[in-house]
Motif scaffolding. Structure first.
Motif, PDB file in Angstrom:
ATOM      1  N   SER A  17       0.845  -1.191   0.000  1.00 41.82           N
ATOM      2  CA  SER A  17       0.000   0.000   0.000  1.00 41.82           C
ATOM      3  C   SER A  17       0.881   1.242   0.000  1.00 41.82           C
ATOM      4  N   ASN A  18       0.473   2.241  -0.774  1.00 42.97           N
ATOM      5  CA  ASN A  18       1.116   3.551  -0.634  1.00 42.97           C
ATOM      6  C   ASN A  18       0.088   4.680  -0.591  1.00 42.97           C
ATOM      7  N   SER A  49       7.241  -8.484   9.184  1.00 40.77           N
ATOM      8  CA  SER A  49       7.066  -7.087   9.597  1.00 40.77           C
ATOM      9  C   SER A  49       6.724  -6.281   8.339  1.00 40.77           C
ATOM     10  N   TRP A  50       6.340  -5.030   8.524  1.00 43.31           N
ATOM     11  CA  TRP A  50       6.109  -4.147   7.378  1.00 43.31           C
ATOM     12  C   TRP A  50       7.445  -3.614   6.902  1.00 43.31           C
ATOM     13  N   TRP A  51       7.602  -3.542   5.613  1.00 39.26           N
ATOM     14  CA  TRP A  51       8.805  -3.010   4.992  1.00 39.26           C
ATOM     15  C   TRP A  51       8.462  -1.703   4.294  1.00 39.26           C
ATOM     16  N   VAL A  52       9.447  -0.822   4.163  1.00 37.04           N
ATOM     17  CA  VAL A  52       9.299   0.470   3.503  1.00 37.04           C
ATOM     18  C   VAL A  52      10.142   0.452   2.236  1.00 37.04           C
ATOM     19  N   SER A  53       9.593   1.010   1.159  1.00 37.34           N
ATOM     20  CA  SER A  53      10.390   1.155  -0.062  1.00 37.34           C
ATOM     21  C   SER A  53       9.891   2.348  -0.860  1.00 37.34           C
ATOM     22  N   THR A  54      10.781   2.896  -1.637  1.00 35.22           N
ATOM     23  CA  THR A  54      10.449   3.994  -2.533  1.00 35.22           C
ATOM     24  C   THR A  54       9.510   3.475  -3.611  1.00 35.22           C
ATOM     25  N   ALA A  55       8.551   4.303  -4.010  1.00 32.02           N
ATOM     26  CA  ALA A  55       7.642   3.912  -5.088  1.00 32.02           C
ATOM     27  C   ALA A  55       8.454   3.654  -6.356  1.00 32.02           C
ATOM     28  N   TRP A  56       8.013   2.642  -7.096  1.00 31.77           N
ATOM     29  CA  TRP A  56       8.687   2.292  -8.331  1.00 31.77           C
ATOM     30  C   TRP A  56       7.640   2.139  -9.412  1.00 31.77           C
ATOM     31  N   LYS A  61       6.235   9.410  -6.069  1.00 31.92           N
ATOM     32  CA  LYS A  61       4.967   9.007  -5.455  1.00 31.92           C
ATOM     33  C   LYS A  61       5.224   8.577  -4.012  1.00 31.92           C
ATOM     34  N   PRO A  62       4.149   8.470  -3.199  1.00 36.10           N
ATOM     35  CA  PRO A  62       4.341   8.102  -1.782  1.00 36.10           C
ATOM     36  C   PRO A  62       5.050   6.754  -1.622  1.00 36.10           C
ATOM     37  N   GLU A  63       5.824   6.639  -0.543  1.00 34.86           N
ATOM     38  CA  GLU A  63       6.517   5.388  -0.227  1.00 34.86           C
ATOM     39  C   GLU A  63       5.522   4.249  -0.029  1.00 34.86           C
ATOM     40  N   TYR A  64       5.995   3.047  -0.291  1.00 30.85           N
ATOM     41  CA  TYR A  64       5.182   1.857  -0.073  1.00 30.85           C
ATOM     42  C   TYR A  64       5.475   1.230   1.272  1.00 30.85           C
ATOM     43  N   ARG A  65       4.461   0.562   1.798  1.00 31.62           N
ATOM     44  CA  ARG A  65       4.599  -0.378   2.906  1.00 31.62           C
ATOM     45  C   ARG A  65       4.244  -1.731   2.322  1.00 31.62           C
ATOM     46  N   ASN A  66       5.077  -2.716   2.588  1.00 29.46           N
ATOM     47  CA  ASN A  66       4.874  -4.057   2.057  1.00 29.46           C
ATOM     48  C   ASN A  66       5.095  -5.092   3.137  1.00 29.46           C
ATOM     49  N   ASN A  99       1.715  -0.528 -11.896  1.00 27.18           N
ATOM     50  CA  ASN A  99       2.633   0.111 -10.947  1.00 27.18           C
ATOM     51  C   ASN A  99       2.142   1.469 -10.450  1.00 27.18           C
ATOM     52  N   ASP A 100       0.845   1.747 -10.582  1.00 26.07           N
ATOM     53  CA  ASP A 100       0.296   3.001 -10.096  1.00 26.07           C
ATOM     54  C   ASP A 100       0.098   2.922  -8.582  1.00 26.07           C
ATOM     55  N   SER A 101      -0.040   4.075  -7.942  1.00 24.89           N
ATOM     56  CA  SER A 101      -0.310   4.116  -6.508  1.00 24.89           C
ATOM     57  C   SER A 101      -1.600   3.370  -6.216  1.00 24.89           C
ATOM     58  N   ARG A 102      -1.688   2.789  -4.998  1.00 26.81           N
ATOM     59  CA  ARG A 102      -2.871   2.016  -4.654  1.00 26.81           C
ATOM     60  C   ARG A 102      -3.066   1.956  -3.153  1.00 26.81           C
ATOM     61  N   THR A 103      -4.334   1.795  -2.763  1.00 27.72           N
ATOM     62  CA  THR A 103      -4.634   1.624  -1.351  1.00 27.72           C
ATOM     63  C   THR A 103      -4.186   0.252  -0.891  1.00 27.72           C
TER      64      THR A 103
END
Length: 170
Positions: A17-18, A49-56, A61-66, A99-103
């Motif tokens: 999610s981002n 755990s949740w991971w953080v990454s730059t949007a690709w 765009k907002p960072e992702y949590r994965n 690869n668009d932003s998504r909830t």
């Protein structure tokens, strides 16, 4: 930690999610989605755990949590992917450009050792092994899981992933 035989039967789902939607954060949205997995017939067995990454591919765009979960899936893969799509829809997912932003993004990474391509689904997920934001969390919960086609473990695939190299635990 699950044994090798257990991992041969693992049903693996990646979450991302981002966009927080109506939640305080993407992490809060992901937690709410996870809370609904059992109710949808996919009880969570283990989670990262949740991971953080730059949007690709667009880092502006907002960072992702994965994260990654292992679930019990009493139905087949097609029914499982439809259940995941229904959960996405409940959290405001609108399918648009790749690869668009998504909830909420839910990907079925593997369903046991099954290898298949249908109009609905490709197993194992065709690009998961390239993505640190998938293989890193998977290596947390099942480092010895072996990719059904490539034969490499989750830990090995995380070490050589080429997409999302900045991904790290939050």
């Amino acid at each position: 930690m699950a044994g090798a035989a257990d991992l041969d039967e693992a049903v693996i789902v990646a979450l991302g999610s981002n966009l927080a939607g109506g939640y305080a954060s993407s992490e809060a949205l992901l937690e709410a989605a996870l809370a609904g997995f059992a109710q949808a017939g996919l009880p969570v067995v283990s989670r990262s755990s949740w991971w953080v990454s730059t949007a690709w591919p667009d880092p502006l765009k907002p960072e992702y949590r994965n994260g990654v979960v292992l679930v019990e899936a009493p139905l087949g893969p097609e029914e499982t992917i439809r259940t995941l799509f229904n959960i996405e829809a409940q959290f405001g997912r609108r399918r648009g450009a790749a690869n668009d932003s998504r909830t909420l993004d839910l990907d079925l990474i593997a369903f046991g050792r099954q290898v298949r391509t249908t109009p609905e689904l490709t197993l194992p997920h065709p690009r998961a092994h390239e993505r640190l934001f998938v293989m890193g969390p998977l290596a947390q919960v099942a480092p010895g899981w072996r990719h059904p086609v490539l034969g490499a473990t989750a830990a090995e695939l995380a070490a050589r992933a080429s997409v999302g190299r900045d991904a790290h635990p939050a």
